[in-house]
Every structure is written in structure tokens, then in C-alpha cells.
Design a protein around this motif. Sequence first.
Motif, mmCIF file in Angstrom:
data_model
loop_
_atom_site.group_PDB
_atom_site.id
_atom_site.type_symbol
_atom_site.label_atom_id
_atom_site.label_comp_id
_atom_site.label_asym_id
_atom_site.label_seq_id
_atom_site.Cartn_x
_atom_site.Cartn_y
_atom_site.Cartn_z
ATOM 1 N N HIS A 36 127.687 36.329 -57.055
ATOM 2 C CA HIS A 36 128.621 35.897 -56.017
ATOM 3 C C HIS A 36 129.355 34.636 -56.470
ATOM 4 N N GLY A 37 130.453 34.376 -55.812
ATOM 5 C CA GLY A 37 131.158 33.113 -56.017
ATOM 6 C C GLY A 37 132.195 33.182 -57.120
ATOM 7 N N ASP A 38 133.103 32.201 -57.088
ATOM 8 C CA ASP A 38 134.177 32.152 -58.082
ATOM 9 C C ASP A 38 133.744 31.434 -59.353
ATOM 10 N N THR A 39 132.800 30.491 -59.242
ATOM 11 C CA THR A 39 132.357 29.704 -60.399
ATOM 12 C C THR A 39 130.969 30.157 -60.793
ATOM 13 N N VAL A 40 130.889 30.925 -61.863
ATOM 14 C CA VAL A 40 129.602 31.431 -62.342
ATOM 15 C C VAL A 40 129.441 31.043 -63.806
ATOM 16 N N PRO A 41 128.215 30.966 -64.312
ATOM 17 C CA PRO A 41 128.003 30.560 -65.704
ATOM 18 C C PRO A 41 128.552 31.589 -66.684
ATOM 19 N N ALA A 42 128.859 31.125 -67.904
ATOM 20 C CA ALA A 42 129.264 32.046 -68.966
ATOM 21 C C ALA A 42 128.103 32.960 -69.333
ATOM 22 N N VAL A 43 126.889 32.376 -69.387
ATOM 23 C CA VAL A 43 125.676 33.139 -69.668
ATOM 24 C C VAL A 43 124.570 32.638 -68.754
ATOM 25 N N LEU A 44 123.872 33.543 -68.119
ATOM 26 C CA LEU A 44 122.708 33.185 -67.312
ATOM 27 C C LEU A 44 121.637 34.247 -67.494
ATOM 28 N N GLU A 45 120.472 33.819 -67.942
ATOM 29 C CA GLU A 45 119.319 34.712 -68.029
ATOM 30 C C GLU A 45 118.354 34.357 -66.902
ATOM 31 N N VAL A 46 118.189 35.301 -65.988
ATOM 32 C CA VAL A 46 117.345 35.101 -64.814
ATOM 33 C C VAL A 46 115.978 35.730 -65.086
ATOM 34 N N TYR B 200 120.263 29.941 -57.112
ATOM 35 C CA TYR B 200 120.195 31.399 -57.271
ATOM 36 C C TYR B 200 120.611 32.108 -55.985
ATOM 37 N N GLN B 201 120.177 31.589 -54.856
ATOM 38 C CA GLN B 201 120.528 32.227 -53.585
ATOM 39 C C GLN B 201 122.034 32.222 -53.352
ATOM 40 N N THR B 202 122.716 31.134 -53.746
ATOM 41 C CA THR B 202 124.171 31.087 -53.573
ATOM 42 C C THR B 202 124.872 32.087 -54.490
ATOM 43 N N LEU B 203 124.217 32.463 -55.599
ATOM 44 C CA LEU B 203 124.791 33.446 -56.523
ATOM 45 C C LEU B 203 124.510 34.880 -56.084
ATOM 46 N N GLY B 204 123.704 35.036 -55.021
ATOM 47 C CA GLY B 204 123.374 36.369 -54.532
ATOM 48 C C GLY B 204 122.127 36.963 -55.136
#
Length: 677
Positions: A152-162, A238-242
Amino acid sequence: MAQLTAELNRHIFSYHVQDAPTIPDAEYDRLFRELQALEAAHPEAVSVDSPTYRVGATPLPEFNQVTHSIPMLSLNNGFEDEDIENFDRRAREGLDAEQVEYAAELKFDGLAISLRYENGVFVQAATRGDGATGEDVTANIRTVRAIPLRLHGDTVPAVLEVRGEVLMYKADFAKLNARQRDAGQKEFANPRNAAAGSLRQLDSRITAQRSLRFFSYGVGALEGADMPPSHSALLDWYQTLGLPVSNERAVVTGAQGLIDYYRDIGKRRPSLAYEIDGVVYKVNSLEQQQQLGFVSRAPRFAIAHKFPAEEALTQVLDIEVQVGRTGAITPVARLAQVNVGGVNVTNATLHNEGEVRRKDIRIGDTVIVRRAGDVIPEVVSFVAERRPLDVREFVMPANCPVCGSPIVRMDDEAVARCSGGWTHCSAQKKGGLMHFVSRRALDVEGLGDQLIEQLVDKGLIHNAADLYTLDKDKLAGLDRMAAKSAQNVVDALEKSRDTTMARFIYALGIRNVGESTAKALAQHFGNLEALLHAASFEGGLQLLEVPDIGPIVARSISEFLTDADNLALVRLLSGVLRWKEGEHVMKNTGAMAGKTFVITGTLPTLSRDEAGALVEAAGGKVSGSVSKKTSYVVAGADAGSKLAKAQELGITLLDEAALLSLLATASSTEPNQDESS
């Protein structure tokens, strides 16, 4: 299409993450079918986060391997309040702080997974595997509706490993097993097995039919965004990213705060929608986590506080005996089915006749059954106030239930044994053959327990040497065997002909002879004839010259190798198998001579056998147990009790890198032959 994709994904998030459905199922299905029709007409415009990806794709031939950019580490365990108090003390001392703030969360009983997002789009998923390398399960993870395909959201990381856990809710598990029963298929033992089995399907369409969930709890690689200052802030982000995050988490201070959280969760554990086997504590500040660092590839800043072994009450319906490969007769309690720790239990070991008498377990008793982790369930005790008048005492049979041979018990042993031996007792024969082909023995891939059962029952083999007379036609005629699988077994048998003397000795299944003893015998005698001579000379007296072999082990070896049937089989096998002889080692003079190593857990790149071979090549000895005589413990992921004992005894701990460094340093400083002489 874009509007429908966005709307359906909002409904998926509301239903599967927030547990708050916003439209009826029928309306969701109508919108989904509308999107499917549009995508069929315009396949070039299908979005990467389309919910239609959730239904699965065609089966994969196998899983590819994925190397984790940052290893997925395991945690050390604590069981008592004292363990947690010591963890807090070490954290305070390491940080030079009077108090430490911790993030406390649940320890889910599922399968650890790493999700990789690039520019907000889901691109890959991998299991933890050995911590360094896992299996690519991307296609299957796409079917898990709780996992967003786009952040979610307009500003997300280039790479994210969850990092997180895939699991199955209790209610969904019950529905799955009901479907399995209706279809006449095998039921799953517990939600964890169901989740793991569902995720490791080569056909992702099967995974899509299972209701899997996901909770995020950690981070691997992060690029193009600032790392949050704390673990709790990371989960909030993380919650804000969905991304789904459990609400059962807290920030506490000090050891008492940790213990209070543990007890609160323990009380509410039965009411949770999913299974957990403990809680996890992490130093909340990520800067402090870096300051504390790692030990033996486990973080110093975190610990898992495990719940105690689960127990349940049930009734003993009968006590029967099983026959092992060495003839050991083991009483087994047949129980009224009971669920213990998420597993349905119908059998529990009673170890030996003396244990049955000591615990006074009788047929008809109500008993307490305990199961801890993957340990075989055991009967703890009977409930005296529930003992009926018509209970019956267990009577050890006089004869083997399989072959009818007399059951005997030596004065110096607690275990009674069938006297028939493998030549007369099919249970011993099957057990011996299963041991012979096992991974640490001859390692014959594809020759499993069920196949050996058929081979013996149909009279196709009578001993281990007969395995090498099998051909494709004989094997293809057995149940669940086709021409290709039969040829694979034949090829595996041919490959196993080239082995080592140590593996051969271990594969014979001599009582009290494990891998270390087999290696010691191979090193000491160098060839088979020398070993056979020592076994037959003066009751095996020469065997006592081998390091770490005492009278009991020497007697077992001598009795086995002087038995006429066993000796005939050894001679047959020596003509079938090939190994290099003549490597006679009376005294080890390598750089690590006199040093004892214990290798435990999963190492990042080396198998335990490979690590042991490096130690032995340097002159060291590899042992299977930790004692005061242990020089080093090499610990990998999931090291368990051996690591705990090493820490208790103050033994030097090494990870894989430290082991390789130690061996390299020792090798470079070891004098050469001319210098030492």
C-alpha cells in the motif's frame, strides 16, 4: 480492470487481514468473475497484483533454490523464568543499561517464510531452509490471500524482504480435515503440518484451495527507505504497507514484564484462532540489537520462551510389544485417541518392562500422556483415583510375537530381546535392512520402509547382500513402483557399492556401535580382515585397544562378528561393496589431535558430515554428545539441547566460519614432517 483489481484487493485485505468482511461472498464472487472475463479478453493488461493470481498455476517440476541475501536465523530457547531472567541480565550487561525495553510477540507454530518486494511489488518467496538457502515457493505464496501482491501507499522501498510465518487457523484446519475425510484421503496431524504440506505443493492450485494465513515479524534486506528505530515501529510500519501483523504484541520493560506477558498469553492461548508454541522477546531498539550482535548464528538480542510440554488424559486400551532391529522388545500402550500438543495420539512408548512396573501402568488405566515437540509421546503416570477395578497387569510374552522365538533378558540389561536374530525374525530382518540403506549408512535413495516390507514379505530378499541382486523387473512388480522408480532404486544400489569401511561397519547395525565407533574401528584396523581377527581373538580383547571402546561395546562387536550367520553375511557384502582399505591410523598426529568436537544444528553451507570430515582430517575427534571433555561445540541453526549444555559447561562455541578459521589457522601453524622429526 484496474478498478476491479483495486476493489477486490481491498475486500481481500478486509476479509483475510482485518477479519472484517465488507461485502457478501456472493458479491465478491460476481466481481471476481467479471474481472476474469475482462482479463481473458485483454491478457496484455493483467496487473501484477490481480487477485486472479490467487487461484494457482500449472504444476512445477520441482522447487528452485533461493539464497537468502541475509540469513534467516533461529532463536535460542528458554523454558523457565530463570532462563528469561538470565537473558535480561545478559542484555543489560551487554548494553551497560539498568533496564531494557523489549518487544514481545507470539511464536507461531507454522512455516517461516521470506517475502521479497521490489518497488512495492511482490516478486519472490522462499522457505527458511537451512537458514542460508531455502526453496522458491513464489507461485504458492501468490495464492495466500492475506499476503499483498502490491504494498500500500505511494512511498514504498526499492527492496523489502519481509520475514514471517505462514500458518493455518484452527477452524480452517478442521474444515480441511473434514474435506480430506469426505474424499477418503489421509487427514493432517496438526495445523502446522497442514500449512507446511500445503505450501510445499508443486501444484499451486492445490495450495490455493487451502486457507493459509500469514503474519509478519521481521525484516531481511531493506533498500530505498530508512530502517525504523525499533522492532515495534517496524511492525507498525508494516501495517501501513498492508502487511498482516498480529495484534497480540506488546512493548514491556525488564524480566518481570517479559514473564507477565508470557503468563498472560499462556492463559489466553486456548482461545487464540491459531496454534502457538511460545512467545518471542526481542530487544526493541534496533540500534541496541546491533550492539548486542550474535552468538553461534543466533541473536543475543532475542529469545523464544517456550510453553511446557503439553499433557492430556486418556485410557490405556491395551499394551502390546514391538520388535526392533536388534531384537529389543518394547512395550507400547495402545490409547484411546487424544489430541496432545496439536497431534492426535493413539500410541505411546513404555520403554521396557521395568518401566511399566516402576510406573505401575495397567491395561484399563486412565493415564497422563506427554508430548514435547517432535518427541515420541510417552505415558507419564496413571491417575490413581480413576483406576477401575478390572484393570489388568501387563505380562511380557515368553515368545516373540513375530517369529515365536524365546524372549530373553540378560542380567546386565533392562531390555528384553527376541532370541531369533535376523535370520529367523522378519521384524529384525526388516529393521536391519532399513538401517542398512539409511542415509548415514549405505544411503540408498528411494529404498524406503514400505518397499523393504514388500521385498521381505514376498521373499525377494533374505539379507542385505540380496539387495544387490534386484533388477528393474523385480522392483517394478511391487506396489507403488513403476519402471522409472524401479530403475532409480537399481541405480541407487549400484551407486552405494562404493562406500567407506566406516559406513559399512555402521550399516551392519551392530548393537552399541554408532557412527563414531564405526569410524574408530575403521581407522584403527584399516581393513576388514584385521577387524574380524580382533573380534574373534580371545573374546575380542584386542578391541579394547581402540580409543573409547569399553568392555560392553567390545562384547557386542565380538558377539556379532563371530556369529556364523552374521559372519557369512559380512563375507557376502565384502564381495559386493567396495571401499579403500589400508588407511591404518594408530595415532592421530594432526593439528587438532586430542581435541573433541560436537557438531549440532544446521550449518549454513556444510552438512554435519562434511564438517566432521574436516575436523577428522585435521586430527580431531567428532563426538555425538557434550561432556566436560568436549573441546569445542560447533553450533548451527536449531542447535537445541547440546548448545544449552555447552553454554552451561562453559565450552567454547564456534559457528561454521569460526570452525573453518580455526582449522585453517591450526593447519598453517602445524609443523611439517621434517620439522617435527
